[in-house]
Design an enzyme around this catalytic site. Structure first.
Site, PDB file in Angstrom:
ATOM      1  N   CYS A  97      27.159  47.396  46.534  1.00 29.64           N
ATOM      2  CA  CYS A  97      27.889  48.616  46.195  1.00 29.64           C
ATOM      3  C   CYS A  97      28.576  49.146  47.450  1.00 29.64           C
ATOM      4  O   CYS A  97      27.939  49.301  48.490  1.00 29.64           O
ATOM      5  CB  CYS A  97      26.925  49.668  45.636  1.00 29.64           C
ATOM      6  N   CYS A 100      26.763  52.770  48.285  1.00 27.94           N
ATOM      7  CA  CYS A 100      25.393  52.938  48.788  1.00 27.94           C
ATOM      8  C   CYS A 100      24.790  51.674  49.370  1.00 27.94           C
ATOM      9  O   CYS A 100      23.700  51.724  49.947  1.00 27.94           O
ATOM     10  CB  CYS A 100      24.487  53.468  47.679  1.00 27.94           C
ATOM     11  N   CYS A 115      41.239  37.594  34.136  1.00 32.72           N
ATOM     12  CA  CYS A 115      41.753  38.937  33.857  1.00 32.72           C
ATOM     13  C   CYS A 115      42.234  39.665  35.110  1.00 32.72           C
ATOM     14  O   CYS A 115      42.834  40.731  35.002  1.00 32.72           O
ATOM     15  CB  CYS A 115      40.704  39.774  33.123  1.00 32.72           C
ATOM     16  N   CYS A 149      23.616  55.144  43.319  1.00 35.69           N
ATOM     17  CA  CYS A 149      24.481  56.263  43.710  1.00 35.69           C
ATOM     18  C   CYS A 149      25.310  56.786  42.543  1.00 35.69           C
ATOM     19  O   CYS A 149      26.027  57.772  42.708  1.00 35.69           O
ATOM     20  CB  CYS A 149      25.396  55.852  44.866  1.00 35.69           C
ATOM     21  N   HIS A 152      31.024  54.534  39.826  1.00 38.10           N
ATOM     22  CA  HIS A 152      31.653  53.756  38.750  1.00 38.10           C
ATOM     23  C   HIS A 152      32.000  52.375  39.286  1.00 38.10           C
ATOM     24  O   HIS A 152      32.645  52.241  40.333  1.00 38.10           O
ATOM     25  CB  HIS A 152      32.921  54.475  38.276  1.00 38.10           C
ATOM     26  N   HIS A 155      33.437  47.893  33.691  1.00 40.80           N
ATOM     27  CA  HIS A 155      32.946  47.872  32.313  1.00 40.80           C
ATOM     28  C   HIS A 155      32.321  46.510  32.022  1.00 40.80           C
ATOM     29  O   HIS A 155      32.595  45.528  32.712  1.00 40.80           O
ATOM     30  CB  HIS A 155      34.082  48.145  31.326  1.00 40.80           C
ATOM     31  N   ASP A 159      32.076  39.131  25.937  1.00 46.87           N
ATOM     32  CA  ASP A 159      32.841  37.887  25.799  1.00 46.87           C
ATOM     33  C   ASP A 159      32.665  37.000  27.031  1.00 46.87           C
ATOM     34  O   ASP A 159      33.555  36.236  27.384  1.00 46.87           O
ATOM     35  CB  ASP A 159      34.326  38.203  25.564  1.00 46.87           C
ATOM     36  N   ARG A 167      30.385  39.827  30.208  1.00 41.90           N
ATOM     37  CA  ARG A 167      31.382  39.798  31.287  1.00 41.90           C
ATOM     38  C   ARG A 167      31.400  41.175  31.953  1.00 41.90           C
ATOM     39  O   ARG A 167      31.913  42.138  31.398  1.00 41.90           O
ATOM     40  CB  ARG A 167      32.769  39.465  30.728  1.00 41.90           C
ATOM     41  N   CYS A 169      33.095  43.291  34.259  1.00 44.85           N
ATOM     42  CA  CYS A 169      34.433  43.346  34.825  1.00 44.85           C
ATOM     43  C   CYS A 169      34.445  44.487  35.844  1.00 44.85           C
ATOM     44  O   CYS A 169      34.428  45.660  35.467  1.00 44.85           O
ATOM     45  CB  CYS A 169      35.444  43.578  33.704  1.00 44.85           C
TER      46      CYS A 169
HETATM   47 FE    FE Z   1      25.860  52.520  44.752  1.00 44.59          FE
END
Ligand code: FE
Length: 203
Positions: A97, A100, A115, A149, A152, A155, A159, A167, A169
């Site tokens: 991440c 964090c 994609c 943390c 975001h 998603h 599939d 998956r 993504c």
């Molecule tokens: Fe984090």
């Protein structure tokens, strides 16, 4: 594992419709309720990692993160397809991440979904991520967040390749790659004392 499983056409169309991101329509069940593997994932992840949760003020995040990282991690933004650092990145190692430093994904589960965003078939451990329904942009999707943390990440869609069929993504801006052998070498710089408490409720 590198495997191309689907064309870029759908993702490209969805990117146009939504502005960016792997926003292809979710395969979640009626009413936006995620079924199948994602339901299992959610069920297996109650209160994950609560004692290690990391909470910072908005000012602290702005000091720590780059503008792109802040927009994605803290404002749920999405980088443009085929522009991030890791969509075409194939070195062995770990993806941590960017907020964090928690290890989120391993290169062994990364695959080429076509994609334009980094795609993984599984997290490094189920308690490293949290999921929640996202009904924005006229779609039913399942958002993926860092369990430590609350940042975001992207998603998850149903599939992906076997055996998970998922998956993940993920935005490159949410990640920081650590080459194999250096997975635990570095944590992101801290802006000062962080507030830790078990009551955080991700946005
Ligand atoms: Fe984090």
């Amino acid at each position: 594992m590198v495997k191309r499983i689907r064309s870029a056409a759908l993702c490209g169309l969805c990117a146009v419709l939504s502005g960016a991101g792997c926003e292809k329509p979710s395969l979640a069940g009626p009413g936006g309720s995620a079924g199948g593997p994602m339901a299992s994932l959610n069920d297996s992840n109650p209160g994950a990692n609560m004692k290690d949760e990391l909470v910072r003020t908005d000012a602290e995040w702005k000091r720590q993160l780059t503008p792109d990282q802040y927009r994605v991690l803290r404002e749920k933004g999405t980088e443009r397809a085929f522009t991030g650092a890791y969509w075409n990145h194939h070195e062995p190692g770990a993806y941590r991440c960017a907020g964090c430093g928690q290890e989120l994904f391993e290169s062994e589960t990364k695959f080429d979904s076509g994609c334009g965003w980094p795609s993984f078939s599984a997290p490094a451990a189920t308690n490293r991520i949290e999921t929640q329904l996202d009904d924005s942009l006229f779609m039913h999707r399942t958002e993926v967040l860092c369990s430590r943390c609350g940042g975001h990440l992207g998603h998850v869609f149903e599939d992906g390749p076997k055996p998970t069929g998922l998956r993940y993504c993920i935005n490159s801006a949410s990640l920081k790659f650590a080459p194999k052998g250096e997975e635990k070498a570095e944590e992101p710089a801290t802006p000062g004392p962080a507030t830790r408490h078990p009551g955080r409720n991700p946005e």
